[in-house]
Design an enzyme around this catalytic site. Structure first.
Site, PDB file in Angstrom:
ATOM      1  N   LEU A 236       0.861  -1.188   0.000  1.00 11.94           N
ATOM      2  CA  LEU A 236       0.000   0.000   0.000  1.00 11.94           C
ATOM      3  C   LEU A 236       0.891   1.230   0.000  1.00 11.94           C
ATOM      4  O   LEU A 236       1.366   1.687   1.042  1.00 11.94           O
ATOM      5  CB  LEU A 236      -0.934  -0.007   1.211  1.00 11.94           C
ATOM      6  CG  LEU A 236      -1.830  -1.240   1.364  1.00 11.94           C
ATOM      7  CD1 LEU A 236      -2.785  -1.060   2.535  1.00 11.94           C
ATOM      8  CD2 LEU A 236      -2.613  -1.525   0.083  1.00 11.94           C
ATOM      9  N   ASP A 237       1.125   1.773  -1.188  1.00  8.61           N
ATOM     10  CA  ASP A 237       2.078   2.859  -1.367  1.00  8.61           C
ATOM     11  C   ASP A 237       1.576   4.155  -0.735  1.00  8.61           C
ATOM     12  O   ASP A 237       0.437   4.567  -0.981  1.00  8.61           O
ATOM     13  CB  ASP A 237       2.320   3.065  -2.870  1.00  8.61           C
ATOM     14  CG  ASP A 237       3.226   4.238  -3.159  1.00  8.61           C
ATOM     15  OD1 ASP A 237       4.400   4.182  -2.750  1.00  8.61           O
ATOM     16  OD2 ASP A 237       2.748   5.221  -3.768  1.00  8.61           O
ATOM     17  N   ALA A 238       2.437   4.783   0.053  1.00  2.00           N
ATOM     18  CA  ALA A 238       2.169   6.113   0.626  1.00  2.00           C
ATOM     19  C   ALA A 238       0.819   6.191   1.326  1.00  2.00           C
ATOM     20  O   ALA A 238       0.173   7.235   1.348  1.00  2.00           O
ATOM     21  CB  ALA A 238       2.258   7.183  -0.469  1.00  2.00           C
TER      22      ALA A 238
END
Length: 584
Positions: A236-238
């Site tokens: 789950l990017d950023a």
């Protein structure tokens, strides 16, 4: 009649939604989300929390085109390399964003539903997923300004016109925490007039508006697509920046945590083997919060490890690393740490705020610049700038100490990885670390992006020539790291959740005691983190005298438990009581 397990899932999702969207029709929205993830076809409630990992697991991180061969699709080239060189080393491959994009080497996604044609196609992704666990990025916080959704926003057309955050440029945003120095708001001419959109990272990466539940539904549909193509681990990017609220830092807000819990509920119902990993490059205490109560991320990136281990190697002093490890809580059942030293990004400095003094951080930055690295900066909420991350190839970061370069680069590099592989958690190694790739200064000059320094693209044939050349440092490091990784796979005491205690051996020797879950193996992993010979007194380890102790790395026996081991600069030992027949 609704299947009882689906009924239970519906109620769970409703409870999440009540906290995220108090004013919505929770029952209808829950049904839409369950349908979007494809849960009706599974009807399997999440089993009791178990641990879908063991000591054999290791993830290799790579871009889809880190290896190129003329006339061959890069994803096909990657699969050939993985099959030939990593089949007995890695159990998982993290392919960084492989979608059409407009900037940030993939993290400004134009189309979430397509594979970048310059890399290959979905069939290539499925082929890789058939042989190994595939980890992919869910670029959840933002999308490209060239995406179809943003084109709809500019045309004031549904659904995209409601998918982005707009804000008044005259309001006060000084509390907003950001990892970049660009302006937060970007003016955009639309069919409805000029509007200002929220851009946490860059003006080409426009933040999605999760206050609109339809955006959440769209993201769950994307998850289902990736599941259908073989993805089993989601990064789950950023994600920490997901929810925005006026008058706050817009970081780690309660709604963000609740969305992670909701996604965990959905994917666990779909398949309990699916993992969520949160990428939250923030101070250590805030990062730990993404475990929740064992109900958020399955794993969190151990972001404090890279800068603390780098500090240790540069100074020959492991005190900060030791104190941090002593303060880290053991992960709850069903959760673990993702340990890494290098990645496609730089070595973040926010995770050592409060763990290292400002002068210590400044000393690291100065030394890394002397070794060819770059420093990226972030804006402070109250104004001003602060170093955000160090951009450098890890092999070059290990070329010396604070006193300058020396002859121990390779030994220091392998020592750092021996420490990482001995710690509680699931290890991940960046492909360019496995290959001992050095700073790509030409790419930095061409892109103007500091992070390009550690994103080299290898000609696959040239690389393979290096890997078979026994005199090449690429060969030597690759062989050394693969040997460490394979040896680790056979040790129950290195299970990600095996007991760990930090040893008190002075500032020059970093050590941990690991004990297998069945208590049938102990390993004392000790490393000399200095450029001088150090003495390890076996009596300080309190080894059980009725057992035979030997070093997994050297093969040496230690029958005299009151004797000493002379550790060469950056030498590691993994002392175990397990019989040779079962340990190798």
């Amino acid at each position: 009649m609704v299947h009882p397990t689906l009924e239970a899932l519906q109620q769970q999702v409703v409870e999440h939604l009540r906290l995220i969207y108090p004013e919505e029709d929770h029952e209808t929205l829950a049904h839409r989300l369950i349908h979007a993830v494809g849960a009706e076809g599974h009807c399997v409630m999440a089993r009791p929390r178990s641990e879908p990992w063991d000591q054999q697991d290791l993830i290799v991180i790579t871009y889809g085109d880190s290896l190129r061969r003329e006339g061959e699709r890069p994803l096909h080239t990657l699969k050939r390399f993985v099959d030939h060189y990593l089949a007995h080393v890695a159990t998982g491959i993290h392919i960084l964003p492989f979608f059409p994009y407009s900037s940030d080497d993939g993290f400004a996604v134009i189309d979430y539903a397509q594979v970048n044609p310059s890399l290959g196609e979905w069939a290539d992704i499925r082929d890789i997923a058939e042989e190994t666990r595939l980890m992919a990025d869910l670029v959840i916080n933002h999308c490209s300004s060239r995406s179809r959704w943003f084109e709809q926003f500019k045309a004031d057309e549904a659904p995209g016109r409601d998918y982005f955050i707009t804000a008044d440029p005259d309001e006060d945003y000084h509390q907003v925490v950001r990892p970049r120095t660009s302006e937060l708001l970007k003016p955009v001419t639309t069919a409805a007039g000029e509007r200002h959109v929220w851009c946490t990272f860059s003006h080409d990466q426009v933040d999605l508006n999760f206050a609109n539940p339809q955006v959440l539904v769209e993201m769950v549909r994307i998850i289902q697509l990736y599941l259908s193509q073989g993805v089993s681990i989601f990064r789950l990017d950023a994600v920490a920046f997901l929810w925005k609220e006026a008058g706050t830092s817009c970081l780690n807000l309660p709604q963000t945590h609740e969305i992670v819990r909701l996604l965990r509920t959905l994917v666990s119902f779909y398949d309990p083997r699916i993992l969520l990993i949160t990428e939250t490059n923030i101070p250590n205490r805030e990062n730990l919060a993404y475990f929740g109560n064992g109900n958020e991320a399955h794993a969190i990136y151990n972001f404090s490890l890279p800068p603390l281990l780098l500090h240790t190697m540069l100074t020959g002093d492991c005190n900060a690393l030791k104190l941090w490890q002593m303060s880290m809580p053991p992960a709850q059942m069903g959760t673990t740490y993702l340990n890494f030293i290098a990645s496609h990004d730089g070595i973040g400095l926010r995770p050592v705020e409060g763990l290292l003094e400002e002068k210590q951080i400044a000393d690291i930055a100065t030394t890394m610049e002397a070794f060819g690295g770059r420093i990226s900066w972030r804006s402070l909420g109250e104004g001003g700038l602060r170093p955000y991350e160090i951009n450098i190839a890890l092999y070059d970061a290990m070329k010396g100490t604070l006193q300058g370069p020396d002859q121990y680069q390779q030994a220091r590099f392998l020592c750092a990885h021996a420490i990482m592989l001995s710690l509680e958690g699931l290890p991940a190694i960046y492909l360019h670390s496995l290959l001992a790739t050095q700073n790509d200064l030409d790419k930095v000059a061409n892109t103007g992006n500091n992070r390009s320094i550690n994103r080299h693209c290898w000609d696959a044939d040239a690389l393979e020539a290096h890997l078979v050349d026994v005199k090449s440092h690429h060969h030597q490091v690759f062989v050394g790291l693969c040997q460490l990784a394979r040896l680790r796979q056979d040790q129950a005491a290195f299970h990600p959740s095996a007991t760990q205690f930090v040893l008190h051996l002075g500032d020059e020797l970093f050590g941990v005691w690991r004990q297998s879950q069945r208590r049938d193996q102990s390993i004392f992993a000790v490393a000399n983190v200095t450029d001088q010979v150090q003495t390890l007194r076996l009596s300080s380890l309190n080894l059980i005298g009725t057992q035979n102790w030997w070093d997994l790395l050297s093969g040496d026996d230690y029958p005299d438990l009151h004797g000493d081991i002379e550790l060469a600069p950056y030498q590691s030992v993994w002392l175990t009581n397990r019989s040779r027949e079962t340990a190798t």
